[in-house]
Design a protein around this motif. Sequence first.
Motif, PDB file in Angstrom:
ATOM      1  N   GLY A  22       0.803  -1.212   0.000  1.00  0.00           N
ATOM      2  CA  GLY A  22       0.000   0.000   0.000  1.00  0.00           C
ATOM      3  C   GLY A  22       0.835   1.261   0.000  1.00  0.00           C
ATOM      4  O   GLY A  22       1.964   1.271   0.522  1.00  0.00           O
ATOM      5  N   VAL A  23       0.285   2.324  -0.575  1.00  0.00           N
ATOM      6  CA  VAL A  23       0.926   3.642  -0.574  1.00  0.00           C
ATOM      7  C   VAL A  23       0.008   4.607   0.166  1.00  0.00           C
ATOM      8  O   VAL A  23      -1.181   4.732  -0.191  1.00  0.00           O
ATOM      9  N   PHE A  58      -0.661   0.486  12.417  1.00  0.00           N
ATOM     10  CA  PHE A  58      -0.996  -0.923  12.250  1.00  0.00           C
ATOM     11  C   PHE A  58       0.003  -1.828  12.948  1.00  0.00           C
ATOM     12  O   PHE A  58       1.142  -1.446  13.222  1.00  0.00           O
ATOM     13  N   TYR A  59      -0.482  -3.010  13.245  1.00  0.00           N
ATOM     14  CA  TYR A  59       0.355  -4.067  13.806  1.00  0.00           C
ATOM     15  C   TYR A  59       0.692  -5.041  12.690  1.00  0.00           C
ATOM     16  O   TYR A  59      -0.170  -5.396  11.876  1.00  0.00           O
ATOM     17  N   ARG A  60       1.929  -5.406  12.602  1.00  0.00           N
ATOM     18  CA  ARG A  60       2.358  -6.495  11.730  1.00  0.00           C
ATOM     19  C   ARG A  60       3.218  -7.402  12.557  1.00  0.00           C
ATOM     20  O   ARG A  60       4.037  -6.928  13.338  1.00  0.00           O
ATOM     21  N   THR A  61       3.023  -8.697  12.432  1.00  0.00           N
ATOM     22  CA  THR A  61       3.673  -9.676  13.292  1.00  0.00           C
ATOM     23  C   THR A  61       5.042  -9.203  13.769  1.00  0.00           C
ATOM     24  O   THR A  61       5.955  -9.010  12.983  1.00  0.00           O
ATOM     25  N   HIS A  82       3.007   9.228   1.938  1.00  0.00           N
ATOM     26  CA  HIS A  82       3.987   8.878   0.900  1.00  0.00           C
ATOM     27  C   HIS A  82       4.813   7.631   1.229  1.00  0.00           C
ATOM     28  O   HIS A  82       5.642   7.227   0.413  1.00  0.00           O
ATOM     29  N   SER A  83       4.609   7.038   2.385  1.00  0.00           N
ATOM     30  CA  SER A  83       5.344   5.810   2.701  1.00  0.00           C
ATOM     31  C   SER A  83       4.634   4.604   2.088  1.00  0.00           C
ATOM     32  O   SER A  83       3.487   4.679   1.642  1.00  0.00           O
ATOM     33  N   ILE A  84       5.344   3.484   2.051  1.00  0.00           N
ATOM     34  CA  ILE A  84       4.826   2.240   1.482  1.00  0.00           C
ATOM     35  C   ILE A  84       4.673   1.216   2.602  1.00  0.00           C
ATOM     36  O   ILE A  84       5.595   1.010   3.403  1.00  0.00           O
ATOM     37  N   ILE A  85       3.497   0.585   2.658  1.00  0.00           N
ATOM     38  CA  ILE A  85       3.229  -0.470   3.631  1.00  0.00           C
ATOM     39  C   ILE A  85       3.482  -1.816   2.977  1.00  0.00           C
ATOM     40  O   ILE A  85       3.032  -2.071   1.859  1.00  0.00           O
ATOM     41  N   LEU A  86       4.173  -2.706   3.698  1.00  0.00           N
ATOM     42  CA  LEU A  86       4.448  -4.046   3.189  1.00  0.00           C
ATOM     43  C   LEU A  86       4.066  -5.084   4.242  1.00  0.00           C
ATOM     44  O   LEU A  86       4.562  -5.049   5.376  1.00  0.00           O
ATOM     45  N   VAL A  87       3.175  -5.989   3.869  1.00  0.00           N
ATOM     46  CA  VAL A  87       2.784  -7.097   4.736  1.00  0.00           C
ATOM     47  C   VAL A  87       2.908  -8.380   3.925  1.00  0.00           C
ATOM     48  O   VAL A  87       2.366  -8.467   2.818  1.00  0.00           O
ATOM     49  N   ASN A  88       3.599  -9.348   4.458  1.00  0.00           N
ATOM     50  CA  ASN A  88       3.803 -10.602   3.744  1.00  0.00           C
ATOM     51  C   ASN A  88       2.541 -11.450   3.728  1.00  0.00           C
ATOM     52  O   ASN A  88       1.652 -11.290   4.574  1.00  0.00           O
ATOM     53  N   ALA A  89       2.441 -12.347   2.776  1.00  0.00           N
ATOM     54  CA  ALA A  89       1.295 -13.245   2.680  1.00  0.00           C
ATOM     55  C   ALA A  89       1.159 -14.055   3.970  1.00  0.00           C
ATOM     56  O   ALA A  89       2.149 -14.517   4.540  1.00  0.00           O
ATOM     57  N   PHE A 132       9.436  -9.565   2.979  1.00  0.00           N
ATOM     58  CA  PHE A 132       9.699  -8.148   3.230  1.00  0.00           C
ATOM     59  C   PHE A 132       9.847  -7.959   4.737  1.00  0.00           C
ATOM     60  O   PHE A 132       8.880  -8.077   5.489  1.00  0.00           O
ATOM     61  N   SER A 133      11.063  -7.684   5.171  1.00  0.00           N
ATOM     62  CA  SER A 133      11.327  -7.577   6.604  1.00  0.00           C
ATOM     63  C   SER A 133      10.823  -6.263   7.190  1.00  0.00           C
ATOM     64  O   SER A 133      10.494  -6.197   8.377  1.00  0.00           O
ATOM     65  N   ASP A 134      10.774  -5.209   6.379  1.00  0.00           N
ATOM     66  CA  ASP A 134      10.331  -3.901   6.868  1.00  0.00           C
ATOM     67  C   ASP A 134       8.847  -3.697   6.594  1.00  0.00           C
ATOM     68  O   ASP A 134       8.386  -3.867   5.463  1.00  0.00           O
ATOM     69  N   ALA A 135       8.114  -3.319   7.625  1.00  0.00           N
ATOM     70  CA  ALA A 135       6.675  -3.090   7.482  1.00  0.00           C
ATOM     71  C   ALA A 135       6.381  -1.774   6.774  1.00  0.00           C
ATOM     72  O   ALA A 135       5.353  -1.641   6.099  1.00  0.00           O
ATOM     73  N   VAL A 136       7.261  -0.795   6.938  1.00  0.00           N
ATOM     74  CA  VAL A 136       7.092   0.523   6.316  1.00  0.00           C
ATOM     75  C   VAL A 136       8.409   0.900   5.647  1.00  0.00           C
ATOM     76  O   VAL A 136       9.470   0.826   6.281  1.00  0.00           O
TER      77      VAL A 136
END
Length: 282
Positions: A42-43, A51-54, A63-70, A112-116
């Motif tokens: 997400g952008v 948000f919480y990510r494991t 302007h940041s990018i959100i990354l959550v693994n499957a 993706f190790s980084d959530a943001v």
Amino acid sequence: MSKKTEIAEFAYASELGGVELLNANYTKQTFSRHSHEGYTIGVIESGAQRFYRTGGNHIAPQHSIILVNADEVHNGCSATELGWAYRAMYPTPEVFEGISSELGVTNGAPYFSDAVVHDPQLADLLREMFTTLDKSDNRLVRESLLYSSLIKLVARHSKSSKKSALQSKRKVSLLLVKQFLDEHPESDISLQALSVLAGISACHLLREFQKQFGLPPHTYQIQARLRRAKGLLRQGNNQLDVALTCGFHDQSHFHRHFKRMMGVAPGQYAKAVTSNNVQVIY
């Protein structure tokens, strides 16, 4: 952004491997802890999302990018009084495995190790891709922008797939429970019955299952039911029939859980997967 108006546009690009897309302005929306079969990319267009990510809590500013693994457990809500706006897509691991193979990575889907992440050039490319998917029906252009965006994302921010070693009998028994819930999400099974399947005590199962998969068994079962429901909705099934088939008490129960996971109601999702574009204003 209005404090009162929430807008969610959901689209389903079947020709792109079934990629789901979301364009939303949220103020009051709160996503419960859940997971997706696909990745979340997400952008943040305005505002900020908390948000919480494991593994921890995060804030994604404009302007940041959100990354959550499957299959990674996460949730989400606004980090500001005015809410947040963002564009997101949910590509499947299969899409990423193909990209990893093209890049010479042999360990399957990326991790993706980084959530943001803060990558203005990539954020601009993702925005261009989202706009193209909205406005263009040229399949070659759509596919080209999607894959070029994901290739750049993998090249810049991914690592090899992070998979837990599952050699121990205890972890194998937990996988048996997960497999049962995935294959029979509608089942009205007890914790005791699952513990017999796993060969461990109910209390131990409850604790170890959450440690391994990020959710307790009953919450994971709801996620499995929602995943089954999405497939049935894509096949054109009636919402009430879908709710009952998947083990929900009634349509209201189904609606509440679906919206807390997907950010749109099941009716809007059903329309999107047939028309490939729907807008909902609350």
